[in-house]
Write an enzyme that holds these catalytic residues in place. Structure first.
Site, PDB file in Angstrom:
ATOM      1  N   ASP A 138     -10.769   1.763  -3.167  1.00  0.00           N
ATOM      2  CA  ASP A 138     -11.401   1.519  -1.760  1.00  0.00           C
ATOM      3  C   ASP A 138     -12.904   1.552  -1.602  1.00  0.00           C
ATOM      4  OD1 ASP A 138      -8.992   1.180  -0.327  1.00  0.00           O
ATOM      5  OD2 ASP A 138      -8.904   3.211   0.382  1.00  0.00           O
ATOM      6  N   ASP A 165       0.790  -1.139   0.188  1.00  0.00           N
ATOM      7  CA  ASP A 165       0.024   0.024   0.191  1.00  0.00           C
ATOM      8  C   ASP A 165       0.824   1.121  -0.024  1.00  0.00           C
ATOM      9  OD1 ASP A 165      -2.471   1.432   0.162  1.00  0.00           O
ATOM     10  OD2 ASP A 165      -3.167   0.385   1.589  1.00  0.00           O
TER      11      ASP A 165
HETATM   12  C1  GLA Z   1      -5.508   1.840   2.171  1.00  0.00           C
HETATM   13  C2  GLA Z   1      -6.157   0.707   1.475  1.00  0.00           C
HETATM   14  C3  GLA Z   1      -6.917  -0.105   2.058  1.00  0.00           C
HETATM   15  C4  GLA Z   1      -6.510  -0.551   3.235  1.00  0.00           C
HETATM   16  C5  GLA Z   1      -6.177   0.692   4.227  1.00  0.00           C
HETATM   17  C6  GLA Z   1      -5.361   0.375   5.479  1.00  0.00           C
HETATM   18  O1  GLA Z   1      -6.896   2.828   2.218  1.00  0.00           O
HETATM   19  O2  GLA Z   1      -6.423   1.150   0.048  1.00  0.00           O
HETATM   20  O3  GLA Z   1      -7.562  -1.214   1.297  1.00  0.00           O
HETATM   21  O4  GLA Z   1      -5.502  -1.279   3.329  1.00  0.00           O
HETATM   22  O5  GLA Z   1      -5.284   1.562   3.471  1.00  0.00           O
HETATM   23  O6  GLA Z   1      -4.870   1.377   6.115  1.00  0.00           O
END
Ligand code: GLA
Length: 740
Positions: free
Chosen positions: A548, A478
């Site tokens: 997300d 990420d």
């Molecule tokens: C980002 C990712 C999510 C999750 C969060 C965790 O927003 O896109 O899928 O992994 O971080 O903090």
């Protein structure tokens, strides 16, 4: 097919299976001009398209109007400061402070296959699949060589372009702008397609007529970004999915980019793509060279859909390297939307106990397992296990998961450092910051200075130590904030302008090391959802988290925009719980499954808590994934209707390469009273073969007015099928189409 040079006309002809690209050398001064990019042509006698025999004429005929020549000549790679007042592709600063340079053709080389680009992601192919033209051009006065490189992928109908600048002079120079490609073409009433969005709303398609002046998209965030995207298509005003001429451009890079079209005084269009010149300089010492990332150009005479399929084939076969590229990915369950930061070993095992019974194949433990991370305000950089949460340690958890027949995956955000972390307390100077100025936080975190080799090494060691400590088969990488406050404690002032690009080189090196040392690891990139969904990342990971936003209806537009360039095999898509955590919408579990099926497919919910009715549907969804994923991953993608355009329903299909099988997805977003069944014309089938159509859900099959008979591909594509108007909003239908 391939690449040829006509010595008499001094023209280069680059042919793919369906397109031709032509370059000409003009006048005594060996200007490198653009002649043609379009449908395949047999003949190469078209150098008149460079207009060198018309006013203002080439300099040897009209020396008194040299500037007018520069400003109108269709240049393959225009340079700064001599009188081409359109935006240029290459600009420098010499030791004396001068900025102009002039390139003349010197020599060429035609090479079988394709060379890698040092430290950067790039397409690849064997000598059977592609060949490369290298044009060496020179500024004699400065002693600078520029190599323009064009790789022709003959069967995929795509051309990759990149540029190398070599300083052969005795003094250092500074590059201030090095675009990866330029295409000067006549404007034939074109539109421009670009992708735009925001967090949770990535890559929505935007189409508008090209107009005078400069227009385009860019990023200065140190990542390709949620907001704009390193892709652009220039297309006929009348082009649609199936008809019209389309030119697609995709930048194989994950950092700051610029993609622009400039329509000038003569209505010609200059298309350019490359590293964003803002906040970019690169110092070249004598003997040094600089290689740009590459741009993929795809031409289609048969509409947007055909361009899309060329990109999909190119990316699947000549960009993604992972051994998983041709494999079904394990169906995963990710605990982010299930638990957020509130989990421990017991909770995860409870999820696994249930998930394994339902046929789910892998647990992905998301954010919150390291340091003392209970919210997003700490611990990035402290990549050791949070023992209070994971009692018995990581290996114990992974072993328990494995014992239950499931694989294990883990989340990292390796590029970041929390102010509240042991790492920051030990090495505050490892965070990107400008000396004397407190850097701005985003999500309460800073970015690691990956321009420093020791920071890259340390980060890699931390990640690899964890991966070696247990049987971890997947990593979600990420990156949750953009870059700002660009300053490095180590880079000398004269190199500070290199920081954004050096950061990207650091990220690429980290991921290269990871996939080299762990060749069977399934890597998924992610950036606050889909903030770094770009071809650069696909070189390292076969899949990227799309957004997300897991709401099935929001996903229709996100996945439509994403799939205009990227294969479905690359799009991370999960079924999540309702009301949806981002938009509060409630959609049927079945529709959520159908929409996620157009991606990597997985779950992002607490399977112990969702309604029983939903849980009971999972085994059938698992079966559906196993039945159709080969087709979805490897087939040809056709868009039949777009909810973003019609605001009522969405429809697309995937057809196997041999046309023996297809799968159609239909989602009615809002029901409409007194609505006729929808007529949908299918695409991509064999007109001569006969097909049988079955609804995948037996409940829907009851309303199948086509069942019990077979129909020719010809009829299905010309006359179309009827899909009964479903009862209710957000209703999905999945139709399996099989040749008999
Ligand atoms: C980002 C990712 C999510 C999750 C969060 C965790 O927003 O896109 O899928 O992994 O971080 O903090």
């Amino acid at each position: 097919m391939g690449i040829s040079y006509n010595e008499q006309s001094r023209t280069f002809k680059l042919d793919t299976c369906a397109s031709t690209y032509m370059i000409g050398i003009a006048d005594d001064e060996n200007f490198v001009g653009h002649i043609y990019f379009g449908p395949y042509i047999d003949d190469d006698n078209i150098s008149y398209l460079m207009r060198t025999k018309e006013p203002p004429f080439v300099p040897s005929v009209n020396g008194r109007d040299r500037l007018a020549f520069y400003d109108s000549f269709p240049s393959e790679y225009p340079t700064h400061g001599l009188g081409d007042y359109r935006d240029d592709a290459l600009a420098i600063r010499t030791g004396k402070g001068n900025t102009a340079l002039k390139l003349s053709f010197v020599s060429y080389d035609i090479i079988p296959g394709k060379k890698p680009i040092q430290g950067l992601p790039a397409t690849f192919g064997s000598p059977d699949e592609c060949c490369t033209l290298e044009l060496t051009c020179r500024d004699e006065i400065l002693g600078i060589d520029v190599i323009l490189s064009y790789t022709v992928f003959e069967n995929v109908d795509a051309i990759a372009r990149s540029v190398k600048v070599i300083n052969n002079a005795g003094d250092p120079i500074e590059l201030t702008r090095v675009m990866s490609m330029c295409l000067d073409m006549d404007n034939e009433d074109y539109d421009l397609i670009t992708l735009h969005g925001s967090w949770a709303r990535e890559r929505h398609i935007n189409r508008r007529p090209l107009s005078k002046g400069i227009q385009g998209v860019s990023s200065l965030k140190g990542e390709s970004g949620h907001q704009e995207h390193p892709f652009m298509a220039v297309l006929d005003h009348n082009a649609d999915q199936d008809r019209g001429e389309v030119f697609g451009f995709s930048f194989v890079y994950s950092g700051n980019f610029l993609a622009e079209c400039y329509v000038n005084q003569f209505d010609s269009v200059r298309v350019m793509m490359g590293i964003n010149p803002e906040d970019f300089t690169w110092r070249l010492e004598p003997g040094d060279e600089f290689e740009t990332p590459e741009v993929i150009m795809v031409h289609s005479s048969e509409g947007i859909g055909n361009m899309t399929r060329s990109f999909h084939d190119l990316f699947r076969n000549h960009l993604i390297r992972s051994p998983y590229k041709d494999l079904k990915r394990p169906i995963l369950i990710n605990n982010w939307e299930a638990t957020y930061f509130e989990f421990d070993t017991d909770k995860l095992i409870a999820i696994v106990d249930e998930a394994s019974k339902l046929g789910i194949e892998m647990l992905v433990m998301d954010d919150g397992w390291f340091g003392h991370r209970d919210s997003d305000n700490s611990s990035l950089g402290d990549w050791y296990v949070y023992e209070d949460k994971l009692k018995g340690g990581l290996k114990h958890l992974v072993d328990e998961v494995n014992k239950r027949g499931m694989k294990f995956g883990i989340w990292f955000e390796p590029e970041m450092i929390s102010p509240d972390s042991d790492l920051y307390r030990a090495h505050p100077d490892w965070a990107i910051a400008i000396e004397g100025r407190t850097p701005g936080q985003a999500r309460e975190q800073y970015v690691l200075d990956l321009t420093r080799p020791e920071v890259v090494d340390y980060t890699y060691d931390q990640v690899s130590k964890i991966l070696k400590s247990a049987n971890i088969e997947y990593v979600k990488w990420d990156m949750n904030r953009p870059l700002a406050d660009m300053g490095s404690a180590k880079l000398p002032p004269k190199k500070m302008g290199e920081m954004f690009h050096r950061y990207m080189l650091g990220v690429y090196e980290l991921q290269e090391r990871l996939i080299t040392d762990f060749p069977n690891l399934l890597l998924e990139n992610c950036s606050g959802g889909g903030g770094r969904f770009d071809p650069g990342m696909l070189y390292y990971s076969p899949q990227i988290w799309c957004s997300d936003d897991t709401d099935a209806i929001e996903r229709l537009s996100i996945q439509e925009g994403t799939s205009i360039v990227y294969p479905l095999s690359a799009m991370g898509a999960h079924v999540s719980d309702c009301p949806n955590h981002t938009v509060g919408r409630v959609t049927p579990f079945k529709t959520r499954g159908y929409v996620a099926l157009a991606g990597t497919f997985g779950y992002e919910l607490d399977v112990t808590k969702i309604p029983e009715e939903d849980r009971n549907m999972i085994p059938d969804q698992v079966k559906m994934y196993h039945t159709y994923n080969d087709l979805v991953r490897m087939g040809d993608y056709f868009r039949l209707a777009s909810f973003s355009e019609n605001r009522e329903y969405d429809c697309y299909m995937v057809v196997s390469k041999d046309k023996s099988e297809a799968l159609l997805t239909f989602v009615q977003v809002l029901n409409r009273p007194n609505q006729h069944s929808r007529k949908i014309r299918l695409k991509g089938l064999d007109p001569k073969r006969r097909y049988e159509l079955t609804y995948v859900d037996p409940e829907d099959e009851k309303n199948n007015t086509l069942s019990g008979e077979t129909y020719s591909g010809d009829i299905l594509m010309k006359a179309g099928i009827l899909i009964q108007n479903p009862w209710g909003d957000f209703q999905g239908r999945l139709i399996s189409i099989k040749a008999v």
